[in-house]
Design a protein around this motif. Sequence first.
Motif, PDB file in Angstrom:
ATOM      1  N   VAL A  76      37.744  53.030  46.339  1.00  0.00           N
ATOM      2  CA  VAL A  76      37.288  52.066  45.335  1.00  0.00           C
ATOM      3  C   VAL A  76      36.071  52.657  44.621  1.00  0.00           C
ATOM      4  CG1 VAL A  76      36.324  49.765  44.967  1.00  0.00           C
ATOM      5  CG2 VAL A  76      38.144  50.098  46.654  1.00  0.00           C
ATOM      6  N   PRO A  77      36.076  52.691  43.289  1.00  0.00           N
ATOM      7  CA  PRO A  77      34.928  53.253  42.566  1.00  0.00           C
ATOM      8  C   PRO A  77      33.625  52.509  42.895  1.00  0.00           C
ATOM      9  CG  PRO A  77      36.793  52.925  41.086  1.00  0.00           C
ATOM     10  CD  PRO A  77      37.140  52.259  42.377  1.00  0.00           C
ATOM     11  N   ASP A  78      32.516  53.267  42.830  1.00  0.00           N
ATOM     12  CA  ASP A  78      31.197  52.698  43.096  1.00  0.00           C
ATOM     13  C   ASP A  78      30.497  52.236  41.823  1.00  0.00           C
ATOM     14  OD1 ASP A  78      31.215  53.020  45.907  1.00  0.00           O
ATOM     15  OD2 ASP A  78      30.739  55.152  45.659  1.00  0.00           O
ATOM     16  N   THR A 134      45.528  46.604  42.280  1.00  0.00           N
ATOM     17  CA  THR A 134      45.144  45.281  42.779  1.00  0.00           C
ATOM     18  C   THR A 134      44.041  45.385  43.843  1.00  0.00           C
ATOM     19  OG1 THR A 134      47.260  44.271  42.206  1.00  0.00           O
ATOM     20  CG2 THR A 134      45.957  43.167  43.912  1.00  0.00           C
ATOM     21  N   PRO A 135      44.221  46.193  44.905  1.00  0.00           N
ATOM     22  CA  PRO A 135      43.123  46.301  45.884  1.00  0.00           C
ATOM     23  C   PRO A 135      41.901  47.035  45.328  1.00  0.00           C
ATOM     24  CG  PRO A 135      44.961  47.721  46.516  1.00  0.00           C
ATOM     25  CD  PRO A 135      45.434  46.873  45.375  1.00  0.00           C
ATOM     26  N   ILE A 136      42.110  47.929  44.363  1.00  0.00           N
ATOM     27  CA  ILE A 136      40.959  48.595  43.742  1.00  0.00           C
ATOM     28  C   ILE A 136      40.085  47.573  43.028  1.00  0.00           C
ATOM     29  CG2 ILE A 136      40.295  50.164  41.858  1.00  0.00           C
ATOM     30  CD1 ILE A 136      42.697  51.941  42.740  1.00  0.00           C
ATOM     31  N   PHE A 137      40.713  46.679  42.257  1.00  0.00           N
ATOM     32  CA  PHE A 137      39.930  45.666  41.556  1.00  0.00           C
ATOM     33  C   PHE A 137      39.332  44.644  42.533  1.00  0.00           C
ATOM     34  CE2 PHE A 137      42.459  46.723  37.567  1.00  0.00           C
ATOM     35  CZ  PHE A 137      41.412  47.456  37.025  1.00  0.00           C
ATOM     36  N   ALA A 138      40.060  44.317  43.588  1.00  0.00           N
ATOM     37  CA  ALA A 138      39.500  43.420  44.606  1.00  0.00           C
ATOM     38  C   ALA A 138      38.255  44.059  45.224  1.00  0.00           C
ATOM     39  CB  ALA A 138      40.545  43.108  45.676  1.00  0.00           C
ATOM     40  N   GLY A 139      38.334  45.359  45.496  1.00  0.00           N
ATOM     41  CA  GLY A 139      37.184  46.066  46.051  1.00  0.00           C
ATOM     42  C   GLY A 139      36.017  46.126  45.090  1.00  0.00           C
ATOM     43  N   MET A 140      36.310  46.303  43.804  1.00  0.00           N
ATOM     44  CA  MET A 140      35.240  46.322  42.798  1.00  0.00           C
ATOM     45  C   MET A 140      34.592  44.947  42.656  1.00  0.00           C
ATOM     46  SD  MET A 140      36.709  48.947  39.878  1.00  0.00           S
ATOM     47  CE  MET A 140      35.119  49.021  39.000  1.00  0.00           C
ATOM     48  N   MET A 141      35.391  43.888  42.824  1.00  0.00           N
ATOM     49  CA  MET A 141      34.809  42.536  42.831  1.00  0.00           C
ATOM     50  C   MET A 141      33.868  42.370  44.020  1.00  0.00           C
ATOM     51  SD  MET A 141      38.078  40.142  41.861  1.00  0.00           S
ATOM     52  CE  MET A 141      39.146  40.654  40.521  1.00  0.00           C
ATOM     53  N   ASN A 142      34.296  42.859  45.180  1.00  0.00           N
ATOM     54  CA  ASN A 142      33.457  42.754  46.377  1.00  0.00           C
ATOM     55  C   ASN A 142      32.142  43.513  46.214  1.00  0.00           C
ATOM     56  OD1 ASN A 142      35.334  41.182  47.739  1.00  0.00           O
ATOM     57  ND2 ASN A 142      36.328  42.927  48.723  1.00  0.00           N
ATOM     58  N   GLU A 148      34.630  37.936  39.212  1.00  0.00           N
ATOM     59  CA  GLU A 148      35.704  37.370  40.028  1.00  0.00           C
ATOM     60  C   GLU A 148      36.858  36.913  39.143  1.00  0.00           C
ATOM     61  OE1 GLU A 148      36.076  37.111  43.382  1.00  0.00           O
ATOM     62  OE2 GLU A 148      34.247  38.296  43.602  1.00  0.00           O
ATOM     63  N   ASP A 149      38.048  37.331  39.498  1.00  0.00           N
ATOM     64  CA  ASP A 149      39.255  36.964  38.764  1.00  0.00           C
ATOM     65  C   ASP A 149      40.432  37.256  39.684  1.00  0.00           C
ATOM     66  OD1 ASP A 149      41.176  36.444  36.681  1.00  0.00           O
ATOM     67  OD2 ASP A 149      39.669  37.031  35.202  1.00  0.00           O
ATOM     68  N   ASP A 150      41.629  37.066  39.199  1.00  0.00           N
ATOM     69  CA  ASP A 150      42.825  37.383  39.975  1.00  0.00           C
ATOM     70  C   ASP A 150      43.045  38.894  39.912  1.00  0.00           C
ATOM     71  OD1 ASP A 150      45.415  37.912  40.860  1.00  0.00           O
ATOM     72  OD2 ASP A 150      46.257  36.099  39.982  1.00  0.00           O
ATOM     73  N   PRO A 151      42.843  39.627  41.018  1.00  0.00           N
ATOM     74  CA  PRO A 151      42.938  41.085  40.947  1.00  0.00           C
ATOM     75  C   PRO A 151      44.336  41.588  40.566  1.00  0.00           C
ATOM     76  CG  PRO A 151      42.692  40.370  43.229  1.00  0.00           C
ATOM     77  CD  PRO A 151      42.478  39.169  42.365  1.00  0.00           C
ATOM     78  N   ALA A 152      45.373  40.845  40.949  1.00  0.00           N
ATOM     79  CA  ALA A 152      46.734  41.267  40.594  1.00  0.00           C
ATOM     80  C   ALA A 152      46.968  41.171  39.087  1.00  0.00           C
ATOM     81  CB  ALA A 152      47.767  40.432  41.348  1.00  0.00           C
ATOM     82  N   VAL A 196      30.541  43.387  35.281  1.00  0.00           N
ATOM     83  CA  VAL A 196      29.292  42.661  35.472  1.00  0.00           C
ATOM     84  C   VAL A 196      28.202  43.507  34.828  1.00  0.00           C
ATOM     85  CG1 VAL A 196      27.626  41.788  37.161  1.00  0.00           C
ATOM     86  CG2 VAL A 196      30.094  41.560  37.582  1.00  0.00           C
ATOM     87  N   THR A 197      27.540  42.936  33.838  1.00  0.00           N
ATOM     88  CA  THR A 197      26.640  43.701  32.971  1.00  0.00           C
ATOM     89  C   THR A 197      25.582  44.469  33.738  1.00  0.00           C
ATOM     90  OG1 THR A 197      26.936  42.022  31.268  1.00  0.00           O
ATOM     91  CG2 THR A 197      25.093  43.528  30.994  1.00  0.00           C
ATOM     92  N   ASP A 198      25.014  43.865  34.772  1.00  0.00           N
ATOM     93  CA  ASP A 198      23.918  44.519  35.499  1.00  0.00           C
ATOM     94  C   ASP A 198      24.362  45.805  36.185  1.00  0.00           C
ATOM     95  OD1 ASP A 198      22.361  41.434  36.670  1.00  0.00           O
ATOM     96  OD2 ASP A 198      22.255  42.484  34.744  1.00  0.00           O
ATOM     97  N   ASN A 199      25.672  45.915  36.456  1.00  0.00           N
ATOM     98  CA  ASN A 199      26.167  47.088  37.168  1.00  0.00           C
ATOM     99  C   ASN A 199      26.964  48.021  36.285  1.00  0.00           C
ATOM    100  OD1 ASN A 199      25.437  46.508  40.059  1.00  0.00           O
ATOM    101  ND2 ASN A 199      26.541  44.641  39.576  1.00  0.00           N
ATOM    102  N   ALA A 200      27.178  47.652  35.017  1.00  0.00           N
ATOM    103  CA  ALA A 200      28.041  48.438  34.154  1.00  0.00           C
ATOM    104  C   ALA A 200      27.337  49.715  33.728  1.00  0.00           C
ATOM    105  CB  ALA A 200      28.421  47.627  32.927  1.00  0.00           C
TER     106      ALA A 200
END
Length: 200
Positions: A76-78, A134-142, A148-152, A196-200
């Motif tokens: 998952v990207p940092d 899907t799990p990549i975006f879920a991981g990026m949300m975490n 937060e959104d539907d990762p799929a 998320v702007t603070d992390n972009a």
Amino acid sequence: MAKDTKERILAAALDMFSQNGYAGTNIRELTASLGLVKSGLYKHFKSKEEIWNSLLDKMIAYYDERFGSPEHLPPVPDSSEGLTAMTMQMVDFTIHDENVIKTRKLLTIEQFRDERARDLATKHFLTGLQDMFTPIFAGMMNKGLIREDDPAMLAFAYTAPISSLIHLCDREPEKTDEAMAQVEAFSRYFIKTYGVTDNA
């Protein structure tokens, strides 16, 4: 030596199947291109159908090892920039690797004839990418990198345009650089929209 001959047969079969399709590939022409006689080929494969299935098995393993799969996910990207970098690396491989290009053409031709080719085309052109992202975006949300959104659904929204641009490169190779630039611009737009702007 036998293993080398088997690999040479599969490489030549990939060339011919991707150009002429299964029905348009003649075993006599295949063996002639390798400097073999038909009996020499049949020492390694019992039939054209066995060559076909062995080739698909080989290319599935080749793609999964070098590109990734839902079972072999990239990390998952940092950062949001990491998502773009990962995406560009994956697209660059997909667009420029000769074996993957030929396999994609083969699946495009044969998806209407062969059930296994159809299923692989669906996986590689659509569902496999969604299942990876899907799990990549879920991981990026975490990690708080995207909202937060539907990762799929995000995976579907992200991968469908990129897949379309990859197919454009197959049809019109002269547009490859333009397509790569569009993929990068789209990835950055996606991040701007969902990040998320603070992390972009």
